[in-house]
Design a protein around this motif. Structure first.
Motif, PDB file in Angstrom:
ATOM      1  N   ASP A 275      11.890 -44.154 -21.210  1.00 22.73           N
ATOM      2  CA  ASP A 275      13.015 -44.303 -20.229  1.00 22.73           C
ATOM      3  C   ASP A 275      14.715 -44.571 -20.914  1.00 22.73           C
ATOM      4  O   ASP A 275      14.861 -45.744 -21.399  1.00 22.73           O
ATOM      5  CB  ASP A 275      12.631 -45.526 -19.194  1.00 22.73           C
ATOM      6  N   GLN A 321       4.383 -44.274 -13.264  1.00 26.28           N
ATOM      7  CA  GLN A 321       4.541 -45.181 -12.116  1.00 26.28           C
ATOM      8  C   GLN A 321       5.662 -46.096 -12.738  1.00 26.28           C
ATOM      9  O   GLN A 321       5.702 -46.637 -13.834  1.00 26.28           O
ATOM     10  CB  GLN A 321       3.301 -45.969 -11.715  1.00 26.28           C
ATOM     11  N   GLU A 322       6.746 -46.541 -11.800  1.00 22.24           N
ATOM     12  CA  GLU A 322       7.891 -47.556 -12.131  1.00 22.24           C
ATOM     13  C   GLU A 322       6.965 -48.822 -12.460  1.00 22.24           C
ATOM     14  O   GLU A 322       6.578 -49.465 -11.687  1.00 22.24           O
ATOM     15  CB  GLU A 322       8.848 -47.486 -11.123  1.00 22.24           C
ATOM     16  N   GLY A 323       7.445 -49.211 -13.698  1.00 21.87           N
ATOM     17  CA  GLY A 323       6.912 -50.392 -14.086  1.00 21.87           C
ATOM     18  C   GLY A 323       5.411 -50.719 -14.355  1.00 21.87           C
ATOM     19  O   GLY A 323       5.036 -51.856 -14.588  1.00 21.87           O
TER      20      GLY A 323
END
Length: 484
Positions: A275, A321-323
């Motif tokens: 990211d 997936q986020e996080g």
């Protein structure tokens, strides 16, 4: 003299353009004369009327119509009674009346060969039985089924010191029409619009080299994978390195963007998700491959990541997936049908669930996969030892493949039939990689002969091109001023 007089009488009788003077008196003329006599002499009128009433009719019935036809170049006489001669009527007018009565239109106005416009419409209440057998019109360029594909490149660029390594990805074309190429330990940009060459960067140590290149969707940033296990991010407009990310333990031979997430494949067999918006960039690791990851492509809709390795495995991964963080090994699909290293990967732009893959040495096959069903839709033996790169050409819905030994060529295939459309030859060594221009009209190929060749094989119809440009909307940079 009597003979000539007789012939003149015959000609005058047969001449139908004038009244017959020697014909018997018509009934209406006799009635008119008898009425005139009766007004002068009552006695004689009684006798005349009595005689006329007793005189039998010469026709079987009153009002019987008798039509006599002559050739088309003559006229026709229409008799209401045998002894009643009406005015001559033109045959053409009668034929027109019959045609309108039977067909609903004049048959003379209809055309057997109709060169323009639309067929005649039948009036209300009539059925038009005429059919258009042949119609000729100007065929627009967009409707032509064939096109000319030049067998020679539109342009040839020198690429000295290019590393002749099958597993590396050294060429990529940005949406801003900049072609990036890695020459040993340096990166150069060629402006396809202006024709200028821009030097971007060079690694500090001579023994290090560039392994992979990948542009962001907006074309403002370039990711560079290196042999010293680094992933560098460069701002091309300012020719400035934004950051260098270290997470791999071996060279980074493949890269692919999905918005702000950059995925990198290493010689160790691991795939890392970065990211680029945050300082702690490494957000996930994919570890199914046991050997070098040489092919990596995100789908156009961003849902799936396809990876090909030297272990002959083709894997499809979901979007992280986020996080979520940590290691992830759950694949959506994993296929082992190929018999060689899988570097050539391409997603279909107009069918987001379709993936094309090509195998390396001793495999020779192009395979088309449906990611949703997990099935192999089609397989083609290319009769070439190595398939090094694949790309879809959306302008004509075709698939382009780059090959190594023994042909060292580029082949255009019609999709989905996979029939050969054209073959582009000219490279003197194996073709290592190919990439499409932003308008998808040109394919660039780089080979071990240290040349880059541009093939303008997919020029679109000018009308369609203008419509496509009107529909295209500028996209804002997702990662603009967020890279640290």
């Amino acid at each position: 003299m009597a003979q000539f007089g007789f012939e003149n009488d015959i000609h005058s009788i047969l001449k139908l353009d004038m009244p017959i003077t020697n014909a018997p008196m018509a009934r209406w003329q006799r009635k008119a004369s008898s009425s005139a006599l009766s007004s002068l002499s009552p006695v004689k009128s009684a006798n005349v009327s009595q005689n006329s009433s007793k005189t039998p009719s010469k026709t079987p019935g009153n009002g019987l119509t008798l039509c006599i036809f002559f050739p088309c170049n003559l006229r026709m006489l229409l008799f209401m009674d045998v002894d009643c001669l009406l005015l001559p009527v033109c045959l053409q007018e009668i034929q027109k009346a019959w045609s309108v009565s039977l067909n609903g239109y004049n048959i003379e106005d209809a055309k057997i060969l109709h060169l323009g416009g639309k067929p005649l419409n039948a009036p209300e209440g009539y059925q038009n039985n005429l059919k258009v057998l042949y119609s000729q019109g100007t065929t627009p360029a967009s409707m032509k089924k064939t096109r000319y594909i030049s067998s020679t490149p539109d342009r040839i660029l020198d690429a000295p010191d290019l590393r002749n390594d099958f597993y590396l990805n050294l060429l990529d074309w940005s949406s801003q029409n900049l072609l990036a190429v890695a020459l040993h330990n340096s990166v150069y940009l060629w402006d396809a619009t202006q024709g200028d060459i821009i030097f971007l960067m060079k690694m500090e140590r001579d023994e290090d080299y560039i392994c992979s290149l990948s542009w962001t969707k907006e074309g403002s940033y370039l990711a560079v994978g290196t042999s010293d296990c680094q992933v560098q991010l460069w701002d091309v407009d300012n020719q400035k390195r934004l950051r260098s990310m270290a997470s791999h333990t071996a060279r980074v031979g493949s890269l692919s963007w999905n918005e702000h997430v950059l995925s990198s494949g290493s010689r160790s067999g691991h795939i890392h998700h970065h990211d680029v918006r945050v300082a702690e960039h490494h957000i996930a690791t994919l570890s199914t491959h046991s050997q070098e990851v040489c092919g990596l492509k995100w789908s156009p809709d961003g849902r799936y990541l396809a990876s090909g390795g030297n272990d002959n495995l083709l894997c499809v991964w979901p979007r992280p997936q986020e996080g979520s963080g940590g290691n992830e090994s759950q694949t959506v699909q994993c296929w082992s049908e190929h018999q060689g290293a899988i570097k050539a990967l391409a997603w279909c732009p107009w069918q987001s669930s379709i993936l094309a893959s090509g195998g390396g040495t001793s495999d020779r096959h192009i395979r088309i996969w449906n990611v949703n069903s997990g099935s192999c839709i089609s397989s083609l033996d290319t009769q070439s030892q190595v398939i090094s790169s694949l790309a879809f050409a959306p302008n004509y819905k075709e698939l382009v493949s780059a090959h190594g030994y023994a042909h060292n060529n580029v082949v255009i295939w019609k999709y989905p039939s996979l029939t050969r459309v054209a073959e582009l030859s000219g490279h003197e060594d194996r073709v290592l990689s190919l990439t499409m221009s932003p308008d998808c009209s040109t394919v660039a190929t780089v080979a071990g002969d240290e040349t880059i060749r541009l093939w303008k094989s997919f020029e679109v119809d000018p009308v369609k091109k203008k419509a496509k440009e009107r529909m295209a909307k500028p996209t804002s940079g997702v990662i603009h001023q967020t890279i640290r």
